[in-house]
Design a protein around this motif. Sequence first.
Motif, PDB file in Angstrom:
ATOM      1  N   PHE A   1     -62.903-124.947  -5.562  1.00 19.74           N
ATOM      2  CA  PHE A   1     -62.681-123.678  -6.230  1.00 19.74           C
ATOM      3  C   PHE A   1     -62.924-123.747  -7.724  1.00 19.74           C
ATOM      4  O   PHE A   1     -62.387-122.969  -8.496  1.00 19.74           O
TER       5      PHE A   1
ATOM      6  N   THR B   1     -54.537-115.226  -9.841  1.00 14.97           N
ATOM      7  CA  THR B   1     -54.098-116.216  -8.859  1.00 14.97           C
ATOM      8  C   THR B   1     -53.294-117.294  -9.554  1.00 14.97           C
ATOM      9  O   THR B   1     -53.725-117.865 -10.554  1.00 14.97           O
TER      10      THR B   1
ATOM     11  N   SER C   1     -52.388-123.678  -8.307  1.00 16.78           N
ATOM     12  CA  SER C   1     -52.339-124.374  -7.021  1.00 16.78           C
ATOM     13  C   SER C   1     -51.672-125.730  -7.207  1.00 16.78           C
ATOM     14  O   SER C   1     -51.535-126.220  -8.322  1.00 16.78           O
TER      15      SER C   1
ATOM     16  N   LEU D   1     -53.732-120.186  -2.264  1.00 15.15           N
ATOM     17  CA  LEU D   1     -54.788-121.062  -2.792  1.00 15.15           C
ATOM     18  C   LEU D   1     -54.496-122.524  -2.455  1.00 15.15           C
ATOM     19  O   LEU D   1     -55.399-123.291  -2.118  1.00 15.15           O
TER      20      LEU D   1
ATOM     21  N   LEU E   1     -55.451-123.026   1.028  1.00 18.29           N
ATOM     22  CA  LEU E   1     -56.901-123.064   1.164  1.00 18.29           C
ATOM     23  C   LEU E   1     -57.457-124.431   0.774  1.00 18.29           C
ATOM     24  O   LEU E   1     -58.401-124.928   1.384  1.00 18.29           O
TER      25      LEU E   1
ATOM     26  N   GLU F   1     -64.619-121.123   0.214  1.00 16.47           N
ATOM     27  CA  GLU F   1     -65.028-120.484  -1.038  1.00 16.47           C
ATOM     28  C   GLU F   1     -64.955-118.961  -0.899  1.00 16.47           C
ATOM     29  O   GLU F   1     -64.512-118.251  -1.793  1.00 16.47           O
TER      30      GLU F   1
ATOM     31  N   GLN G   1     -61.347-117.730  -0.916  1.00 16.96           N
ATOM     32  CA  GLN G   1     -60.783-117.713  -2.263  1.00 16.96           C
ATOM     33  C   GLN G   1     -61.276-116.507  -3.055  1.00 16.96           C
ATOM     34  O   GLN G   1     -60.543-115.896  -3.819  1.00 16.96           O
TER      35      GLN G   1
ATOM     36  N   GLN H   1     -58.815-113.571  -4.670  1.00 13.66           N
ATOM     37  CA  GLN H   1     -58.797-113.206  -6.083  1.00 13.66           C
ATOM     38  C   GLN H   1     -58.968-111.711  -6.277  1.00 13.66           C
ATOM     39  O   GLN H   1     -58.362-111.109  -7.167  1.00 13.66           O
TER      40      GLN H   1
END
Length: 692
Positions: free
Chosen positions: A326, A407, A410, A523, A526, A557, A560, A564
């Motif tokens: 990411f 976001t 993470s 996230l 992910l 990808e 994500q 967002q």
Amino acid sequence: MKNHNIAVYPFTAIVGQEKMKKALVLNLINPKLGGVLVRGEKGTAKSTAVRALANLLPEIEVVEGCKFKCNPQYQKELCEECLGKLNAGNLRVSRIKMKVVDLPVSATEDRVVGTLDIEHAIKKGEKRFEPGVLAMAHRGILYVDEINLLDDHIVDVLLDSAAMGVNTVEREGISYSHPANFVLVGTMNPEEGELRPQLLDRFGLCVDVKGISDVSRRVELIKYRLSYEADPEGFAANWQAAETELCGQILTAKQLLSEVRISDDMLELISQICVDMGVDGHRADITMMKTSITLSAFNGRADVLEEDVKEAAELVLSHRMRRKPFDSHSDKQDKLDESIEKHREKQKEKNKEKEQNRDQNNQEQQKQDRKENPEKTHEHPEGQQPENAQSNAEGQPDASSETIFATGESYQIKQLAPEFIRADRKGSGRRSKTFTSSRQGRYIKSAIPHEKTTDLAFDATLRAAAPYQLTREKNGNSIIIHDPDLRKKIREKKIGNLVLFVVDASGSMGARQRMVASKGAVLSMLMDAYQKRDRVGLIAFKGDSAELLLPPTSSIELAQKYLQEMPTGGKTPISRGLVKGYEIIKSELRRDPDTCPFMVLISDGRANVSMNGEPPLHEIITIASRLKEEGIQSAVIDTESSMIKFGFAQQISTALGATYLTLENLKADSIVNAVRASAPFEIMMHPGVSSV
């Protein structure tokens, strides 16, 4: 061209896609580059280019009748049968066209590497090998469409053989090797999932392709195609001169390749670019060096220039630059130009330093000369250089009202042992264990085969045969094996899961930055899904509906990106979110019964709208209870963070039979622990599933 090749579309007639064509040609000139990965849209002439390239080159010499198409000019690369023919003096030579071998996505390991008949070896003491795809591709092109959908283990085998030029098959201490030199061409659509970075790095070159946007060029492409379909032979004849010219350029480059030299200055530039681009390891440096040399040979030069290095970097680094899944996108071309400019500045400094050292040495020499020869001091006054001490400091030239919340951060994920799934499931991944009939799994025990098997458990077979050896006629053999003695291997491997995120995007999630923290939690999941090769889906519910923002996919990808861009605002229809999640999971199970689904609900539980007019919480509890009865595993992340807590999310979690976590202890290892602790032991797909 010969008649049987006339129908092949000419390579030089392909409109656009110059980088892809250049990468393919470079691999033909120098097969040691490690193949090429082509990423991008369908219908961009990928397969057409591969087949046209193979048809472009002249026929190759092979040993007549050899199943591996051995090269009679290289004795060291001959297979065992060809060596026997050579020693017996009956080795004959024939000529064939280079072949393109397709590898289907469903190919098994045995189909790829070939098969050793272990049962025959045990009973007869002889090797019996059935060649696979790698043997067929030797001295040709191996084309793998949708290579990202292949099992990782199969991709590993392909890349190993492409790098080593040899395929070795080993089964129970019996080994067989044969030459496997081929150009590996893989294609993929990134939206269907990426290859692991370790596999990406082992592809020598990579190009991204897309459809042509220029209208005139698209019209040109259409006209070419119509002409080809109307008269393939005539169309190919019109391009024969261009084909012959390119073929000659490739053959000349192959001969020149060994004579090309690369200077230390260009090697420093290569390493500088790799350091600045942040690539891991040293494979990029080595591959860029080989590619630069190959480009120089293709251009008919014996010395590598800066332009060769720059072009090589564009082909070698595009799939190696991203360290994390990411990372934000950056302008790679600008970074490359900056790196080259940095190298130029360093070279200027080096040249300047050399000039200063030379001037200083000249002055010291002049002083020494004046001491030894005073009468000559007038010829070269101090500070003036002789004409033969001309400066060479030229240097190199310069180049010169809804809200979308951010976001949250993470977290690093704690690795825990996954649940064990006893079903024999297909697929690949790194989370849950399953039995498998494929050979890439780990051998854990043996069983009596119900049909002929090629995955023989040698140790268990010998143990089964041992008690009967005294009573069996051996006829000079050390051990006698009968069919009832045979045992097959039982293997296990890891597969991925389907993680379906059901996210509350209502207005209440905007308070106290709860949506920021919730997005950070998703996230983190992910990131873990990316590492474990899971598939993910994303559902958002707000207002009066729930929407599937992202159907289940391997493209983390893409997930994500949708996360967002997810807006927040409106009412809280939790029941619709749960029903939507149920529908998606059941649809995936119907499509693929091997799916291992897991639902993660992220909400504060404060529903204020229902589907059928009954109290919202009562409706949610009813639906959640049905999901629990269906065996759908889940976790609930409670985002409620006010001083006075109503505990609605906890009630929903209880009804779901889910793992419950609050926002206060919302850390990545806690979430992942919850997911893994609740991972399905066995999820059965029942026919006639009713809707909620």
